[in-house]
Design a protein around this motif. Structure first.
Motif, PDB file in Angstrom:
ATOM      1  N   GLY A  61       0.818  -1.210   0.000  1.00  0.00           N
ATOM      2  CA  GLY A  61       0.000   0.000   0.000  1.00  0.00           C
ATOM      3  C   GLY A  61       0.849   1.255   0.000  1.00  0.00           C
ATOM      4  O   GLY A  61       0.551   2.234  -0.695  1.00  0.00           O
ATOM      5  N   PHE A  62       1.938   1.245   0.779  1.00  0.00           N
ATOM      6  CA  PHE A  62       2.862   2.376   0.825  1.00  0.00           C
ATOM      7  C   PHE A  62       3.487   2.632  -0.537  1.00  0.00           C
ATOM      8  O   PHE A  62       3.540   3.770  -1.020  1.00  0.00           O
ATOM      9  CB  PHE A  62       3.946   2.112   1.862  1.00  0.00           C
ATOM     10  CG  PHE A  62       5.147   3.013   1.744  1.00  0.00           C
ATOM     11  CD1 PHE A  62       5.111   4.308   2.219  1.00  0.00           C
ATOM     12  CD2 PHE A  62       6.314   2.556   1.136  1.00  0.00           C
ATOM     13  CE1 PHE A  62       6.218   5.149   2.091  1.00  0.00           C
ATOM     14  CE2 PHE A  62       7.419   3.376   1.012  1.00  0.00           C
ATOM     15  CZ  PHE A  62       7.364   4.684   1.483  1.00  0.00           C
ATOM     16  N   LYS A  63       3.956   1.558  -1.181  1.00  0.00           N
ATOM     17  CA  LYS A  63       4.620   1.723  -2.478  1.00  0.00           C
ATOM     18  C   LYS A  63       3.659   2.224  -3.542  1.00  0.00           C
ATOM     19  O   LYS A  63       4.016   3.051  -4.381  1.00  0.00           O
ATOM     20  CB  LYS A  63       5.254   0.395  -2.905  1.00  0.00           C
ATOM     21  CG  LYS A  63       6.491   0.031  -2.084  1.00  0.00           C
ATOM     22  CD  LYS A  63       7.142  -1.242  -2.591  1.00  0.00           C
ATOM     23  CE  LYS A  63       8.430  -1.529  -1.813  1.00  0.00           C
ATOM     24  NZ  LYS A  63       9.096  -2.771  -2.265  1.00  0.00           N
ATOM     25  N   GLY A  64       2.426   1.717  -3.499  1.00  0.00           N
ATOM     26  CA  GLY A  64       1.431   2.201  -4.452  1.00  0.00           C
ATOM     27  C   GLY A  64       1.107   3.671  -4.230  1.00  0.00           C
ATOM     28  O   GLY A  64       0.999   4.453  -5.185  1.00  0.00           O
ATOM     29  N   PHE A  65       0.972   4.062  -2.956  1.00  0.00           N
ATOM     30  CA  PHE A  65       0.690   5.454  -2.601  1.00  0.00           C
ATOM     31  C   PHE A  65       1.836   6.358  -3.056  1.00  0.00           C
ATOM     32  O   PHE A  65       1.615   7.415  -3.661  1.00  0.00           O
ATOM     33  CB  PHE A  65       0.495   5.558  -1.090  1.00  0.00           C
ATOM     34  CG  PHE A  65       0.194   6.943  -0.590  1.00  0.00           C
ATOM     35  CD1 PHE A  65      -1.061   7.506  -0.743  1.00  0.00           C
ATOM     36  CD2 PHE A  65       1.177   7.681   0.059  1.00  0.00           C
ATOM     37  CE1 PHE A  65      -1.341   8.779  -0.273  1.00  0.00           C
ATOM     38  CE2 PHE A  65       0.915   8.957   0.530  1.00  0.00           C
ATOM     39  CZ  PHE A  65      -0.351   9.508   0.366  1.00  0.00           C
ATOM     40  N   ARG A  66       3.057   5.937  -2.778  1.00  0.00           N
ATOM     41  CA  ARG A  66       4.220   6.743  -3.156  1.00  0.00           C
ATOM     42  C   ARG A  66       4.369   6.847  -4.670  1.00  0.00           C
ATOM     43  O   ARG A  66       4.616   7.932  -5.209  1.00  0.00           O
ATOM     44  CB  ARG A  66       5.498   6.127  -2.563  1.00  0.00           C
ATOM     45  CG  ARG A  66       6.760   6.889  -2.945  1.00  0.00           C
ATOM     46  CD  ARG A  66       8.000   6.243  -2.366  1.00  0.00           C
ATOM     47  NE  ARG A  66       9.179   7.014  -2.732  1.00  0.00           N
ATOM     48  CZ  ARG A  66       9.871   6.837  -3.868  1.00  0.00           C
ATOM     49  NH1 ARG A  66       9.484   5.908  -4.742  1.00  0.00           N
ATOM     50  NH2 ARG A  66      10.923   7.593  -4.121  1.00  0.00           N
ATOM     51  N   GLU A  67       4.188   5.715  -5.359  1.00  0.00           N
ATOM     52  CA  GLU A  67       4.338   5.709  -6.820  1.00  0.00           C
ATOM     53  C   GLU A  67       3.305   6.623  -7.471  1.00  0.00           C
ATOM     54  O   GLU A  67       3.602   7.315  -8.453  1.00  0.00           O
ATOM     55  CB  GLU A  67       4.195   4.283  -7.352  1.00  0.00           C
ATOM     56  CG  GLU A  67       4.525   4.151  -8.830  1.00  0.00           C
ATOM     57  CD  GLU A  67       4.601   2.716  -9.288  1.00  0.00           C
ATOM     58  OE1 GLU A  67       4.502   2.487 -10.500  1.00  0.00           O
ATOM     59  OE2 GLU A  67       4.772   1.833  -8.430  1.00  0.00           O
ATOM     60  N   ASN A  68       2.109   6.638  -6.917  1.00  0.00           N
ATOM     61  CA  ASN A  68       1.064   7.513  -7.442  1.00  0.00           C
ATOM     62  C   ASN A  68       1.445   8.978  -7.273  1.00  0.00           C
ATOM     63  O   ASN A  68       1.263   9.786  -8.180  1.00  0.00           O
ATOM     64  CB  ASN A  68      -0.252   7.226  -6.727  1.00  0.00           C
ATOM     65  CG  ASN A  68      -1.419   7.966  -7.348  1.00  0.00           C
ATOM     66  OD1 ASN A  68      -1.599   7.978  -8.561  1.00  0.00           O
ATOM     67  ND2 ASN A  68      -2.217   8.609  -6.517  1.00  0.00           N
ATOM     68  N   LEU A  69       2.005   9.326  -6.115  1.00  0.00           N
ATOM     69  CA  LEU A  69       2.436  10.705  -5.864  1.00  0.00           C
ATOM     70  C   LEU A  69       3.568  11.113  -6.801  1.00  0.00           C
ATOM     71  O   LEU A  69       3.515  12.175  -7.437  1.00  0.00           O
ATOM     72  CB  LEU A  69       2.890  10.854  -4.411  1.00  0.00           C
ATOM     73  CG  LEU A  69       1.821  10.809  -3.319  1.00  0.00           C
ATOM     74  CD1 LEU A  69       2.481  10.812  -1.940  1.00  0.00           C
ATOM     75  CD2 LEU A  69       0.876  11.995  -3.434  1.00  0.00           C
ATOM     76  N   VAL A  70       4.585  10.270  -6.885  1.00  0.00           N
ATOM     77  CA  VAL A  70       5.765  10.608  -7.689  1.00  0.00           C
ATOM     78  C   VAL A  70       5.429  10.677  -9.173  1.00  0.00           C
ATOM     79  O   VAL A  70       5.926  11.542  -9.897  1.00  0.00           O
ATOM     80  CB  VAL A  70       6.889   9.591  -7.419  1.00  0.00           C
ATOM     81  CG1 VAL A  70       8.071   9.826  -8.365  1.00  0.00           C
ATOM     82  CG2 VAL A  70       7.358   9.691  -5.972  1.00  0.00           C
ATOM     83  N   SER A  71       4.556   9.759  -9.647  1.00  0.00           N
ATOM     84  CA  SER A  71       4.200   9.763 -11.067  1.00  0.00           C
ATOM     85  C   SER A  71       3.441  11.036 -11.450  1.00  0.00           C
ATOM     86  O   SER A  71       3.558  11.522 -12.570  1.00  0.00           O
ATOM     87  CB  SER A  71       3.357   8.529 -11.403  1.00  0.00           C
ATOM     88  OG  SER A  71       2.104   8.570 -10.739  1.00  0.00           O
TER      89      SER A  71
END
Length: 368
Positions: A61-71
């Motif tokens: 969940g953390f990685k998905g949240f972060r990837e969404n922000l960075v993208s």
């Protein structure tokens, strides 16, 4: 002289004390959140999560949240405290996380556990974009609509007189699609607890591919099946304009819905001109595609192979929309390129086959 030393000593104590008092008791947790989001290292943040948050916000969940922000917003650069609030036993800390393209205000929910402040919730509160180039978002809606209108003009230029009733019917089919197709597509995701693109990305590349295929093929089979029901007993000319009406309806309704959603979620207030032109080209090609499929569906039904044509066109449609769905989820430029290539190729083949049949049908009526 001695008095001056005491005064300086007291001033230093006061200054240090003010820094100690100014630092929030949950600042260490906020700093860990920043470092974890900046580096992508979940182990930095995990010790600062309460038990409920560890289950709800695991590493995927953390990685998905972060990837969404960075993208969306680019690399994370810094952060700063904005304000504090309270909600029962929880403290709400609002922090501006400064990304390359935008300042994202995160609402961080803290709970005191054994004298330490743990993170109990994390939400995006506001997005302030730094980029001001490009066209205002509201203005960009015009481009896909122009793409649909351009498709209509194309068929008029080919010698087909406009048919208002069929255009309206095609538009109405889009309304049905928007209300029925989306719940079907979302049902398995809701059952799995997947509520956003971030959740999809967090489950890994294989899940993203499967999700893209599901979304694409549901769209393909639903839309082609719906069009088949309404064009079975129509003339080829009528079928053509039902397809154009469908494409025009998508060009109008989908961008308007996306605009409302973007404004609600705080998406960029401006969009690059090249993106707007691409959206116009996509809607133009999509309208041609829908016109081609409806011609072929009507022709195939008339000549006894309607179900075979329905299956073939549903699969072709599913392939195109699977590439498009993968691009929406990942922003992959390869997926975007494949979407356009497949859309152009299939539309060209359908119309190259279908347009002569429409004209041939009309010539046959004139002879009789």
């Amino acid at each position: 002289m001695e008095m001056k030393r005491w005064v300086l000593f007291l001033m230093m104590i006061l200054i240090l004390g003010s820094f100690v008092l100014a630092e929030k008791p949950y600042e260490e947790t906020a700093k860990a959140t920043f470092n974890a989001l900046k580096t992508g290292d979940y182990s930095i943040l995990e010790p600062y999560l309460d038990d409920a948050m560890k289950k709800a916000f695991d590493e995927k969940g953390f990685k998905g949240f972060r990837e969404n922000l960075v993208s969306k917003y680019g690399p994370l650069q810094s952060y700063e405290f904005v304000k504090e609030g309270k909600a029962g036993e929880f403290i709400l800390g609002y922090y501006d996380f400064k990304f390359e393209k935008a300042d994202v205000t995160l609402r961080m929910v803290f709970k005191e556990v054994n004298g330490k402040y743990k993170l109990s919730g994390l939400w995006i509160d506001k997005v302030s974009w730094k980029e001001e180039g490009g066209l205002p978002l509201a203005l960009t809606v015009i481009f896909p609509i122009l793409g649909g209108i351009l498709a209509l003009i194309t068929f008029y230029a080919l010698g087909f007189k406009l048919r208002g009733a069929e255009l309206i019917l095609g538009f109405f089919l889009v309304v049905i699609t928007l209300f029925v197709q989306n719940p079907i597509q979302q049902a398995p995701f809701l059952a799995l607890g997947v509520k956003s693109n971030s959740d999809v990305l967090a489950r890994g590349a294989s899940f993203v591919v499967l999700a893209s295929i599901w979304l694409g093929f549901v769209a393909g089979f639903f839309q082609e099946g719906l069009k088949y029901i309404f064009v079975r007993n129509k003339t080829l000319r009528a079928a053509l304009f039902i397809g154009v009406g469908f494409g025009l309806g998508e060009a109008i309704l989908i961008p308007l819905l996306q605009l409302v959603q973007s404004m609600a979620l705080g998406s960029a207030p401006h969009q690059a001109l090249v993106i707007s032109l691409l959206s116009m080209g996509e809607r133009y090609l999509a309208a041609l595609f829908h016109a081609g499929t409806t011609i072929v569906l009507a022709y195939a039904y008339k000549n006894g192979f309607g179900r075979k044509a329905l299956l073939s066109l549903s699969i072709a449609h599913g392939v195109v929309d699977s590439f498009a769905a993968h691009y929406q989820l990942t922003q992959s430029q390869v997926s975007l390129l494949l979407t356009y290539i497949s859309l152009i190729a299939i539309s060209f083949m359908l119309l190259r086959y279908g347009i002569p049949e429409v004209k041939g049908e009309e010539e046959e009526k004139i002879v009789w």
